[in-house]
Design an enzyme around this catalytic site. Structure first.
Site, PDB file in Angstrom:
ATOM      1  N   ASP A 112       1.048 -14.047  10.676  1.00 34.21           N
ATOM      2  CA  ASP A 112       1.798 -13.454   9.570  1.00 34.21           C
ATOM      3  C   ASP A 112       0.969 -13.464   8.289  1.00 34.21           C
ATOM      4  O   ASP A 112      -0.127 -14.018   8.255  1.00 34.21           O
ATOM      5  CB  ASP A 112       3.117 -14.228   9.391  1.00 34.21           C
ATOM      6  N   TRP A 154      -1.613  -7.676   8.743  1.00 35.25           N
ATOM      7  CA  TRP A 154      -2.571  -7.359   7.679  1.00 35.25           C
ATOM      8  C   TRP A 154      -2.187  -6.096   6.894  1.00 35.25           C
ATOM      9  O   TRP A 154      -1.999  -6.159   5.665  1.00 35.25           O
ATOM     10  CB  TRP A 154      -3.940  -7.237   8.347  1.00 35.25           C
ATOM     11  N   PRO A 155      -2.006  -4.922   7.563  1.00 31.88           N
ATOM     12  CA  PRO A 155      -1.705  -3.720   6.765  1.00 31.88           C
ATOM     13  C   PRO A 155      -0.363  -3.777   6.055  1.00 31.88           C
ATOM     14  O   PRO A 155      -0.204  -3.211   4.972  1.00 31.88           O
ATOM     15  CB  PRO A 155      -1.746  -2.580   7.781  1.00 31.88           C
ATOM     16  N   LEU A 156       0.613  -4.484   6.636  1.00 37.41           N
ATOM     17  CA  LEU A 156       1.931  -4.601   6.011  1.00 37.41           C
ATOM     18  C   LEU A 156       1.821  -5.238   4.621  1.00 37.41           C
ATOM     19  O   LEU A 156       2.442  -4.788   3.658  1.00 37.41           O
ATOM     20  CB  LEU A 156       2.856  -5.428   6.904  1.00 37.41           C
ATOM     21  N   TYR A 157       1.006  -6.285   4.525  1.00 35.75           N
ATOM     22  CA  TYR A 157       0.875  -6.999   3.242  1.00 35.75           C
ATOM     23  C   TYR A 157      -0.118  -6.314   2.305  1.00 35.75           C
ATOM     24  O   TYR A 157      -0.077  -6.509   1.093  1.00 35.75           O
ATOM     25  CB  TYR A 157       0.478  -8.462   3.495  1.00 35.75           C
ATOM     26  N   ASP A 187      10.211  -5.680   8.722  1.00 33.10           N
ATOM     27  CA  ASP A 187      10.798  -6.251   9.938  1.00 33.10           C
ATOM     28  C   ASP A 187      11.949  -5.371  10.442  1.00 33.10           C
ATOM     29  O   ASP A 187      12.753  -4.878   9.648  1.00 33.10           O
ATOM     30  CB  ASP A 187      11.392  -7.639   9.646  1.00 33.10           C
TER      31      ASP A 187
END
Length: 351
Positions: free
Chosen positions: A101, A135-138, A162
């Site tokens: 995460d 990684w890309p989400l954040y 999510d």
């Protein structure tokens, strides 16, 4: 352990599901005196190694969770500054997948560095461990992700929020994916996949038509199929859908191409996914939420840049029920009747 037993005995393993994954909150609140992560003694009294042994004895694999920052999303110890130690710990326990995460990461440089370092540390253990990244989400709120780099280090990666057990959540994931398909579809393929998050089929939030839509669309998107449900009391209908071998074959097609939306018209969406053997999977999604079933007609020349049915093809319906639609030619039109929030999934094979 009960979930692993159910996976082995209830046909899930035979359908291709192989990982049993533990999410956040499995850890004790502090590392041990040697700096290693340790499991919560109440939840995992025999330790993770014992659990992994049990899962492996069923012919399955174990997944675990950690975080790139100094704390996980739920506030347990993160892997920052402990990447190699944690990778070695997971390998020594017999872990087969790590969901990593991105909470509490500090700077963007530390975020990227952490994801790269954990990838290298996992490889260094010599154990084959699937690496699931966020990684890309954040990264996305601040800058456009470099997917070529991300694929170098990660096996699959989350791009968006999510999933929750609701139709509005499924819709938002599909919308986000379609809007960004030009930047994400081309990078997906063997070794690295876009992950739209878990299947919530078998819970309480989706109607039957919506469950069919999630299964069909996750297959079209070449998504990693992870279920978030309780296999001990799942309905026969949900089980049939999740174990449907024709749908899973579309999802797992060896060509490894992610599907995409071709058109959106009058609250219908038409999606396609190129398959091996000159075939295409086609999904027709009815986004209308009121009223009854509606018809959607489209020409086969729409599909595969005009080549999906050139000069002729066979068409088979896979969902919501399976049946053959016979042979068609390049200029044929297909007419489908689709329930509100439902999807018709077809397989078109050029002859």
């Amino acid at each position: 352990m009960e979930m692993a037993d159910a996976m082995a005995s209830e046909g899930w393993k035979d359908a291709g599901y192989e990982y049993v994954c533990i999410d956040d909150c499995w850890m004790a609140p502090a590392r041990d005196e040697r700096g290693r992560l340790q499991p919560d003694p109440k939840r995992f009294p025999s330790g993770i190694r014992k659990l992994a042994d049990h899962v492996h004895s069923k012919g399955l694999k174990l997944g675990i969770y950690s975080d790139v920052g100094n704390k996980t999303c739920a506030g347990f110890p993160g892997s920052y500054n402990h990447y190699e130690l944690d990778a070695q710990t997971f390998a020594s326990w017999g872990v087969d997948l790590l969901k990593f995460d991105g909470c509490n990461f500090g700077t963007l440089e530390l975020l990227a560095e952490g994801y790269r370092n954990m990838s290298l540390a996992l490889n260094k253990t010599g154990r084959s461990i699937v690496y699931s990244c966020e990684w890309p989400l954040y990264l996305r709120p601040v800058q456009q992700p470099n997917y070529t780099e991300i694929k170098q280090y990660c096996n699959h990666w989350r791009n968006f929020l999510d999933v929750s057990d609701s139709w509005s959540s499924i819709k938002s994931i599909l919308d986000w994916t379609a809007i960004h398909q030009d930047s994400i579809v081309k990078i997906a393929g063997p070794g690295g996949w876009n992950d739209p998050d878990m299947l919530v089929i078998g819970n309480f939030g989706l109607s039957w038509n919506q469950a069919v839509t999630q299964m069909a669309m996750w297959a079209i998107m070449a998504a990693p199929l992870f279920m978030s449900n309780d296999l001990r009391d799942i309905s026969p209908e949900a089980k049939w859908l999740l174990q449907n071998k024709e749908v899973i074959a579309i999802n797992q097609d060896p060509l490894g191409k992610q599907g995409y939306r071709i058109t959106k018209d009058n609250n219908f969406e038409l999606w396609e996914k190129p398959l091996s053997g000159r075939a295409h999977a086609v999904a027709v999604l009815n986004r209308q939420e009121i009223g009854g079933p509606r018809n959607f007609t489209f020409s086969l020349t729409f599909l595969g840049n005009g080549l999906a049915c050139n000069p002729t093809c066979s068409v088979r319906q896979v969902l919501p029920t399976s049946r053959d639609w016979g042979f068609h030619n390049w200029v044929s039109s297909l007419s489908v009747e689709v329930n509100p929030t439902g999807t018709i999934l077809l397989k078109v094979v050029a002859l």
